[in-house]
Write a protein that holds these residues in place. Structure first.
Motif, PDB file in Angstrom:
ATOM      1  N   VAL A   1       0.830  -1.210   0.000  1.00 30.37           N
ATOM      2  CA  VAL A   1       0.000   0.000   0.000  1.00 30.37           C
ATOM      3  C   VAL A   1       0.861   1.255   0.000  1.00 30.37           C
ATOM      4  CG1 VAL A   1      -1.782   1.276   1.266  1.00 30.37           C
ATOM      5  CG2 VAL A   1      -1.836  -1.229   1.212  1.00 30.37           C
ATOM      6  N   GLN A   2       1.916   1.251   0.817  1.00 28.66           N
ATOM      7  CA  GLN A   2       2.774   2.432   0.950  1.00 28.66           C
ATOM      8  C   GLN A   2       4.122   2.014   1.509  1.00 28.66           C
ATOM      9  OE1 GLN A   2       2.633   5.877   0.328  1.00 28.66           O
ATOM     10  NE2 GLN A   2       4.723   5.875   1.115  1.00 28.66           N
TER      11      GLN A   2
ATOM     12  N   CYS B   1       5.052   9.417   2.307  1.00 30.00           N
ATOM     13  CA  CYS B   1       3.649   9.744   2.598  1.00 30.00           C
ATOM     14  C   CYS B   1       3.234   8.970   3.847  1.00 30.00           C
ATOM     15  CB  CYS B   1       2.754   9.365   1.419  1.00 30.00           C
ATOM     16  SG  CYS B   1       1.020   9.854   1.620  1.00 30.00           S
ATOM     17  N   ILE B   2       2.533   9.640   4.736  1.00 31.32           N
ATOM     18  CA  ILE B   2       2.157   9.037   6.011  1.00 31.32           C
ATOM     19  C   ILE B   2       0.761   8.412   5.938  1.00 31.32           C
ATOM     20  CG2 ILE B   2       1.705   9.484   8.453  1.00 31.32           C
ATOM     21  CD1 ILE B   2       4.662   9.609   7.608  1.00 31.32           C
ATOM     22  N   PHE B   3       0.692   7.165   6.391  1.00 28.82           N
ATOM     23  CA  PHE B   3      -0.577   6.486   6.635  1.00 28.82           C
ATOM     24  C   PHE B   3      -0.514   5.915   8.044  1.00 28.82           C
ATOM     25  CE2 PHE B   3      -0.736   6.437   2.039  1.00 28.82           C
ATOM     26  CZ  PHE B   3      -2.075   6.365   1.698  1.00 28.82           C
ATOM     27  N   THR B   4      -1.357   6.373   8.943  1.00 27.27           N
ATOM     28  CA  THR B   4      -1.477   5.682  10.223  1.00 27.27           C
ATOM     29  C   THR B   4      -2.089   4.312   9.977  1.00 27.27           C
ATOM     30  OG1 THR B   4      -3.717   6.485  10.663  1.00 27.27           O
ATOM     31  CG2 THR B   4      -1.868   7.897  11.393  1.00 27.27           C
TER      32      THR B   4
ATOM     33  N   ILE C   1       0.298  -4.792   3.547  1.00 30.12           N
ATOM     34  CA  ILE C   1       0.298  -3.575   4.347  1.00 30.12           C
ATOM     35  C   ILE C   1       1.664  -3.348   4.997  1.00 30.12           C
ATOM     36  CG2 ILE C   1      -2.188  -3.614   4.809  1.00 30.12           C
ATOM     37  CD1 ILE C   1      -1.436  -4.859   7.585  1.00 30.12           C
ATOM     38  N   TRP C   2       1.813  -2.191   5.613  1.00 27.24           N
ATOM     39  CA  TRP C   2       2.925  -1.761   6.455  1.00 27.24           C
ATOM     40  C   TRP C   2       4.207  -1.488   5.657  1.00 27.24           C
ATOM     41  CZ3 TRP C   2       4.281   1.413   9.583  1.00 27.24           C
ATOM     42  CH2 TRP C   2       5.383   1.332  10.438  1.00 27.24           C
ATOM     43  N   ASP C   3       4.939  -2.465   5.227  1.00 30.48           N
ATOM     44  CA  ASP C   3       6.129  -2.283   4.406  1.00 30.48           C
ATOM     45  C   ASP C   3       7.175  -1.403   5.096  1.00 30.48           C
ATOM     46  OD1 ASP C   3       7.567  -2.914   2.146  1.00 30.48           O
ATOM     47  OD2 ASP C   3       6.577  -1.464   0.834  1.00 30.48           O
TER      48      ASP C   3
END
Length: 466
Positions: free
Chosen positions: A222-223, A235-238, A266-268
């Motif tokens: 995802v990121q 880019c920040i994703f909580t 997820i996470w990465d």
């Protein structure tokens, strides 16, 4: 502490299926070690001897091929812009040599699972996206033309060398600046709510365009490094934001467009808070149903048990190691062997390092900070390629543990020896052993009442395939 690397691969001539007693006669040995100057050298054959009961004071690795755990997806590195530019500027014979050394399943390391980036990252020569027109919510101007010069040609050559047995997953470092709250690709920021669907559509466009080039995507994250504010693309994703984006946008969009088979991760990022990120996503069934597993890196602390805890809590999900930036030193090779062994023993289904190759300045990298060496470096003035120690150590995993191989019980009777073992689909067993001690050690591998005795150099590593 100075570290070295040593690796041995053992291959038995007589194979068997799980549950059948093996006719263990001899094993073939390959060695990599700083002290001995060996780099995947063929050390010939060594015989097994009958040994009903090992002594607990003799350093022993115990293997049991009657029980199996996770199946391996693969091993490999990353097709970054920096790797592709470096590769593309080499003379043709050097390019061919590199591709064979990394991707040929017989003559090379046999890489079969690799990462690439969705537009630019810090290891690009410039920042760019595939949608440069601001406010283009329908992505009418989406184009991967940038990648046609260096990255896609390199990937195509690698696919051919692998015998078409190379799979890819892709990661974004940042959405385009016009989709973000800070109006730039660098320095973190977040995805604007009004562009969540557009960003999900961006993934679909990317998969389709790469598919048109003969490069299907096996997976996505995802990121990249979702909590890291960097001076390059980030880019920040909580945990909640990532979960919601997957549940409400990315997951449904992939499925609606016939891409339900793409492995979404997820996470990465690092192992430290991997459990908290996994829990947030997997405890929401509407998000969890779209997620194949959790990706992770090694940059802040070891925290190996955290990976196992994610598997134990959510055994239906996978864990995959997805990025390891490293130097080309023997110390880095030693760290690499230790990390791969621990991660595989904690249920990782594969292990992928960072840049496949960099130039003599360890770039190009628009974010700067170039120094040191990489797993493989190329001198663009001379056309010479240097395969550094981590390349050979990693080959002792990627060459002998094949896709579909299943981990089997492998324990050590000595705190200075760590090991992992896999049963390949052809019935052979691949075992990797690492000596944490600074002294040479007499040791043995024991299985089914027989032992194979060997000597492992200081701070060395062994792979046994039998």
């Amino acid at each position: 502490m100075k570290t070295t690397g040593f690796l041995i691969a053992l291959c038995l001539a007589t194979l068997s299926l799980p549950g059948q007693k093996r006719d263990l006669k001899e094993a073939r040995i390959f060695v990599t070690a700083e002290k001995t100057g060996q780099l995947l050298d063929d050390a010939g054959f060594r015989a097994f001897e009958i040994l009903e009961q090992p002594d607990e004071n003799y350093p022993t690795i115990f293997v049991d091929d009657d029980i199996t755990f996770q199946a391996i997806e693969g091993f490999g590195g990353a097709f970054t812009d920096a790797a592709a530019i470096t590769f593309g500027k080499l003379p043709e014979n050097a390019r061919d040599q590199f591709i064979e050394a990394c991707f040929d399943p017989v003559k090379g390391n046999g890489y079969n699972l690799c990462r690439t980036t969705i537009h630019s990252c810090d290891y690009s020569d410039e920042m760019y996206t595939y949608a440069e027109v601001e406010g283009d919510k329908n992505l009418d101007h989406f184009s991967i033309e940038h990648d046609m010069k260096y990255r896609i040609p390199m990937i195509r050559q690698a696919i051919q060398a692998s015998g078409n047995n190379l799979r890819f997953f892709a990661s974004p470092w940042s959405p385009p600046s016009w989709m973000k709250t800070n109006d730039e690709m660098k320095h973190g920021g977040t995805l604007r709510p009004g562009y969540r669907q557009t960003w999900a559509d961006y993934f679909v466009k990317y998969i389709r365009e790469y598919g048109k080039q003969g490069i299907p995507m096996w997976g996505l994250t995802v990121q990249n490094e979702a909590m890291a504010v960097q001076v390059w693309e980030s880019c920040i994703f909580t945990a909640a934001e990532e979960k919601d984006f997957v549940r409400d946008y990315l997951g449904p969009t992939l499925h609606k467009n016939g891409m339900a088979d793409v492995k979404l991760m997820i996470w990465d990022h690092n192992r430290g808070i991997i459990y908290q990120r996994a829990e947030a996503a997997y405890e929401d069934p509407e998000a969890s149903k779209y997620i194949w597993g959790t990706a992770f890196h090694w940059y802040v602390g070891d925290h190996f048990d955290n990976v196992r805890m994610v598997h134990d809590a959510y055994p239906g999900k996978q864990v995959l190691y997805t990025e390891a930036g490293m130097r080309g030193s023997w110390r880095a090779a030693n760290k690499l062997a230790k990390n791969v062994i621990y991660d595989l023993n904690n249920w990782a289904v594969g292990w992928v390092f960072w840049n496949l190759i960099l130039d003599e300045e360890n770039g190009p990298r628009h974010a700067g900070g170039l120094h040191g060496s990489n797993i493989v470096n190329a001198n663009l003035e001379t056309g010479e390629i240097t395969y550094n120690p981590p390349h050979f150590v990693f080959g002792h995993f990627s060459r002998f543990i094949k896709p579909g191989a299943k981990r089997i019980p492998c324990t050590s009777g000595n705190d200075q020896l760590i090991a992992t073992s896999f049963l390949n689909t052809d019935g052979s067993v691949a075992t990797v052993i690492h000596n944490l001690d600074q002294h040479e050690m007499m040791m043995q591998l024991w299985i089914e009442g027989k032992a194979l005795k060997s000597t492992i150099p200081p701070e060395g590593t062994m792979t046994m395939v039998f």
